[in-house]
Design a protein around this motif. Structure first.
Motif, PDB file in Angstrom:
ATOM      1  N   ASP A  67       0.830  -1.206   0.000  1.00 52.56           N
ATOM      2  CA  ASP A  67       0.000   0.000   0.000  1.00 52.56           C
ATOM      3  C   ASP A  67       0.868   1.261   0.000  1.00 52.56           C
ATOM      4  OD1 ASP A  67      -2.241  -1.574   0.015  1.00 52.56           O
ATOM      5  OD2 ASP A  67      -2.636  -1.348   2.150  1.00 52.56           O
ATOM      6  N   THR A  68       1.978   1.233   0.702  1.00 47.54           N
ATOM      7  CA  THR A  68       2.865   2.396   0.754  1.00 47.54           C
ATOM      8  C   THR A  68       3.453   2.697  -0.620  1.00 47.54           C
ATOM      9  OG1 THR A  68       3.443   1.949   3.048  1.00 47.54           O
ATOM     10  CG2 THR A  68       4.948   3.348   1.805  1.00 47.54           C
ATOM     11  N   ILE A  69       3.900   1.664  -1.309  1.00 46.72           N
ATOM     12  CA  ILE A  69       4.482   1.859  -2.646  1.00 46.72           C
ATOM     13  C   ILE A  69       3.420   2.336  -3.627  1.00 46.72           C
ATOM     14  CG2 ILE A  69       5.408   0.584  -4.637  1.00 46.72           C
ATOM     15  CD1 ILE A  69       7.130  -0.975  -2.635  1.00 46.72           C
ATOM     16  N   LEU A  70       2.234   1.747  -3.567  1.00 47.34           N
ATOM     17  CA  LEU A  70       1.163   2.182  -4.467  1.00 47.34           C
ATOM     18  C   LEU A  70       0.782   3.646  -4.236  1.00 47.34           C
ATOM     19  CD1 LEU A  70      -1.048  -1.022  -4.382  1.00 47.34           C
ATOM     20  CD2 LEU A  70       0.052  -0.063  -6.406  1.00 47.34           C
ATOM     21  N   ALA A  71       0.752   4.069  -2.977  1.00 40.88           N
ATOM     22  CA  ALA A  71       0.445   5.472  -2.674  1.00 40.88           C
ATOM     23  C   ALA A  71       1.502   6.396  -3.280  1.00 40.88           C
ATOM     24  CB  ALA A  71       0.356   5.669  -1.164  1.00 40.88           C
ATOM     25  N   GLU A  72       2.775   6.020  -3.177  1.00 37.41           N
ATOM     26  CA  GLU A  72       3.855   6.829  -3.765  1.00 37.41           C
ATOM     27  C   GLU A  72       3.723   6.866  -5.294  1.00 37.41           C
ATOM     28  OE1 GLU A  72       5.921   8.725  -2.364  1.00 37.41           O
ATOM     29  OE2 GLU A  72       6.676   7.936  -0.465  1.00 37.41           O
ATOM     30  N   GLN A  73       3.390   5.737  -5.893  1.00 41.41           N
ATOM     31  CA  GLN A  73       3.238   5.688  -7.344  1.00 41.41           C
ATOM     32  C   GLN A  73       2.085   6.577  -7.809  1.00 41.41           C
ATOM     33  OE1 GLN A  73       2.899   1.411  -7.667  1.00 41.41           O
ATOM     34  NE2 GLN A  73       5.024   1.183  -8.348  1.00 41.41           N
ATOM     35  N   MET A  74       0.989   6.574  -7.074  1.00 38.10           N
ATOM     36  CA  MET A  74      -0.144   7.418  -7.448  1.00 38.10           C
ATOM     37  C   MET A  74       0.210   8.901  -7.325  1.00 38.10           C
ATOM     38  SD  MET A  74      -2.514   5.449  -8.538  1.00 38.10           S
ATOM     39  CE  MET A  74      -1.202   4.375  -9.135  1.00 38.10           C
ATOM     40  N   ASP A 146      14.642  16.318  -9.805  1.00 38.00           N
ATOM     41  CA  ASP A 146      14.703  16.669  -8.383  1.00 38.00           C
ATOM     42  C   ASP A 146      13.546  16.086  -7.592  1.00 38.00           C
ATOM     43  OD1 ASP A 146      17.032  18.218  -8.750  1.00 38.00           O
ATOM     44  OD2 ASP A 146      15.832  19.906  -9.463  1.00 38.00           O
ATOM     45  N   TYR A 147      12.775  15.182  -8.201  1.00 40.15           N
ATOM     46  CA  TYR A 147      11.637  14.583  -7.508  1.00 40.15           C
ATOM     47  C   TYR A 147      12.153  13.584  -6.469  1.00 40.15           C
ATOM     48  CZ  TYR A 147       7.039  12.407  -6.859  1.00 40.15           C
ATOM     49  OH  TYR A 147       5.854  11.936  -6.339  1.00 40.15           O
ATOM     50  N   GLU A 148      11.652  13.687  -5.263  1.00 40.99           N
ATOM     51  CA  GLU A 148      12.083  12.793  -4.184  1.00 40.99           C
ATOM     52  C   GLU A 148      10.878  12.130  -3.539  1.00 40.99           C
ATOM     53  OE1 GLU A 148      15.002  11.823  -3.158  1.00 40.99           O
ATOM     54  OE2 GLU A 148      16.272  13.116  -4.399  1.00 40.99           O
ATOM     55  N   CYS A 149      11.013  10.839  -3.274  1.00 47.68           N
ATOM     56  CA  CYS A 149       9.990  10.126  -2.513  1.00 47.68           C
ATOM     57  C   CYS A 149      10.680   9.008  -1.746  1.00 47.68           C
ATOM     58  CB  CYS A 149       8.878   9.602  -3.428  1.00 47.68           C
ATOM     59  SG  CYS A 149       9.355   8.174  -4.409  1.00 47.68           S
ATOM     60  N   SER A 150       9.903   8.215  -1.039  1.00 45.64           N
ATOM     61  CA  SER A 150      10.487   7.211  -0.155  1.00 45.64           C
ATOM     62  C   SER A 150      10.724   5.864  -0.834  1.00 45.64           C
ATOM     63  CB  SER A 150       9.576   7.007   1.070  1.00 45.64           C
ATOM     64  OG  SER A 150       8.322   6.480   0.661  1.00 45.64           O
ATOM     65  N   LEU A 151      10.441   5.742  -2.144  1.00 45.33           N
ATOM     66  CA  LEU A 151      10.680   4.475  -2.823  1.00 45.33           C
ATOM     67  C   LEU A 151      12.178   4.167  -2.837  1.00 45.33           C
ATOM     68  CD1 LEU A 151       8.270   4.666  -5.896  1.00 45.33           C
ATOM     69  CD2 LEU A 151       7.928   3.484  -3.735  1.00 45.33           C
ATOM     70  N   PRO A 152      12.537   2.898  -2.735  1.00 40.49           N
ATOM     71  CA  PRO A 152      13.964   2.547  -2.707  1.00 40.49           C
ATOM     72  C   PRO A 152      14.636   2.819  -4.051  1.00 40.49           C
ATOM     73  CG  PRO A 152      12.617   0.571  -2.836  1.00 40.49           C
ATOM     74  CD  PRO A 152      11.670   1.709  -2.601  1.00 40.49           C
ATOM     75  N   LYS A 153      15.872   3.287  -3.999  1.00 34.27           N
ATOM     76  CA  LYS A 153      16.633   3.548  -5.226  1.00 34.27           C
ATOM     77  C   LYS A 153      17.389   2.273  -5.587  1.00 34.27           C
ATOM     78  CE  LYS A 153      16.940   8.527  -4.560  1.00 34.27           C
ATOM     79  NZ  LYS A 153      17.794   9.718  -4.443  1.00 34.27           N
TER      80      LYS A 153
END
Length: 339
Positions: A67-74, A146-153
């Motif tokens: 759910d966390t990853i899907l929220a970031e993707q949306m 410069d977009y930043e989110c919590s998804l793993p790099k």
């Protein structure tokens, strides 16, 4: 069909729509992730409707869709739409969430609804399509730099290492004559992994931009990007390698023939010369080899050959043909940059 209709009507009850007006126009082919995906119509409006379950792959190369990853993707999709990138547009549920969670027959699903984009896939590439695709992706990469989110790099290096491990495991269990065929290929894979990831890497966000996720109009204008579940961080030069592989095929995605002229059109449209350092050009052929010769399709076919109950002789012949085809493919991919 009744089961599909009941499932869709239950999901659509969470939206500001009229589910009893629902028409299923197309049931999309299920791929190896197993999602249920439909083109539906409610009144005059068409939508893409998709059910995503928990476990989607037998391997762990791709991000698990928590759910966390899907929220970031949306959130990333909303960002792209707000900034002029023609990504598919989510339809929010009445709760305000970008997707709806519900239970069907004891299983939990995440339901996604997007506005339908009417267009066509172009899988036989032309110089114009390659150049336009390169230009669009450069626009996207500039926007998200410069977009930043919590998804793993995490780059495809990790996936390549996973695939390499699967090959090594298959080689250990294979008959000796098949193992002898596999070991040189495994050695090539190790060499390319080492060479491809020597330099400092620049990560940025994008989706899966292969031709089956891109829509064009009848004038070859790009009008839509329709993939979302593979949104995540990617290494920039690595992302460029995948684009070169996909958009250098004039004969379609199933072809093992690649055109240096199309690769040049893609790179020129992207403006690769503006940011690529000499070490990036040096590692690009190895990155191309990995995209085409150490992917899930290759590994899965290799394992399938070795898991047959045939005697070692026919198995060896089929494996030899399989490895020869992909070794030739690797040489052609490398030649896209070195020729």
């Amino acid at each position: 069909m009744d089961k599909q209709m009941d499932m869709l009507q239950q999901a659509l009850a969470a939206y500001n729509l009229i589910p009893h007006c629902l028409v299923i126009e197309t049931t999309m082919q299920k791929h190896f992730h197993g999602d249920d995906h439909f083109k539906i119509r409610i009144g005059e409006k068409a939508y893409s409707a998709r059910f995503i379950s928990g476990k989607r792959y037998e391997h762990d190369v791709f991000l698990p869709l928590t759910d966390t990853i899907l929220a970031e993707q949306m959130q990333f999709i909303y960002f792209l739409n707000d900034n002029g990138i023609p990504f598919m547009r989510p339809v929010a549920a009445l709760s305000g969430n970008a997707y709806h969670k519900f239970i069907w027959n004891g299983a939990e699903y995440r339901f996604f609804l997007f506005e339908w984009i009417e267009g066509q896939h172009i899988t036989r590439c032309s110089p114009s399509v390659a150049s336009k695709m390169g230009a669009m992706v450069r626009q996207l990469h500039t926007l998200v730099a410069d977009y930043e989110c919590s998804l793993p790099k995490i780059s495809h290096r990790e996936g390549s290492r996973t695939f390499l491990g699967l090959l090594e495991e298959a080689a250990c269990a294979a008959p000796p004559e098949c193992r002898e065929l596999l070991l040189p290929y495994i050695a090539d894979a190790k060499k390319h992994i080492e060479h491809a990831y020597k330099s400092t890497r620049e990560f940025l966000m994008q989706s899966d931009l292969n031709p089956l996720n891109i829509l064009w109009d009848d004038k070859e204008q790009l009008i839509g990007i329709i993939d979302f579940e593979h949104i995540g961080y990617t290494e920039r030069v690595e992302a460029l390698a995948w684009l070169v592989k996909w958009y250098s095929r004039a004969e379609g995605l199933s072809s093992h023939e690649f055109s240096p002229a199309l690769a040049h059109s893609l790179l020129e449209g992207y403006g690769a010369a503006d940011f690529m350092y000499p070490e990036d050009w040096e590692r690009l052929p190895s990155l191309l080899w990995l995209t085409g010769c150490l992917n899930w399709g290759f590994v899965e076919k290799t394992r399938r050959i070795l898991n047959q109950t045939d005697s070692a002789g026919p198995m060896k012949m089929e494996l030899d043909a399989h490895l020869s085809k992909y070794s030739g493919r690797g040489k052609k991919l490398g030649a896209l940059i070195t020729d």
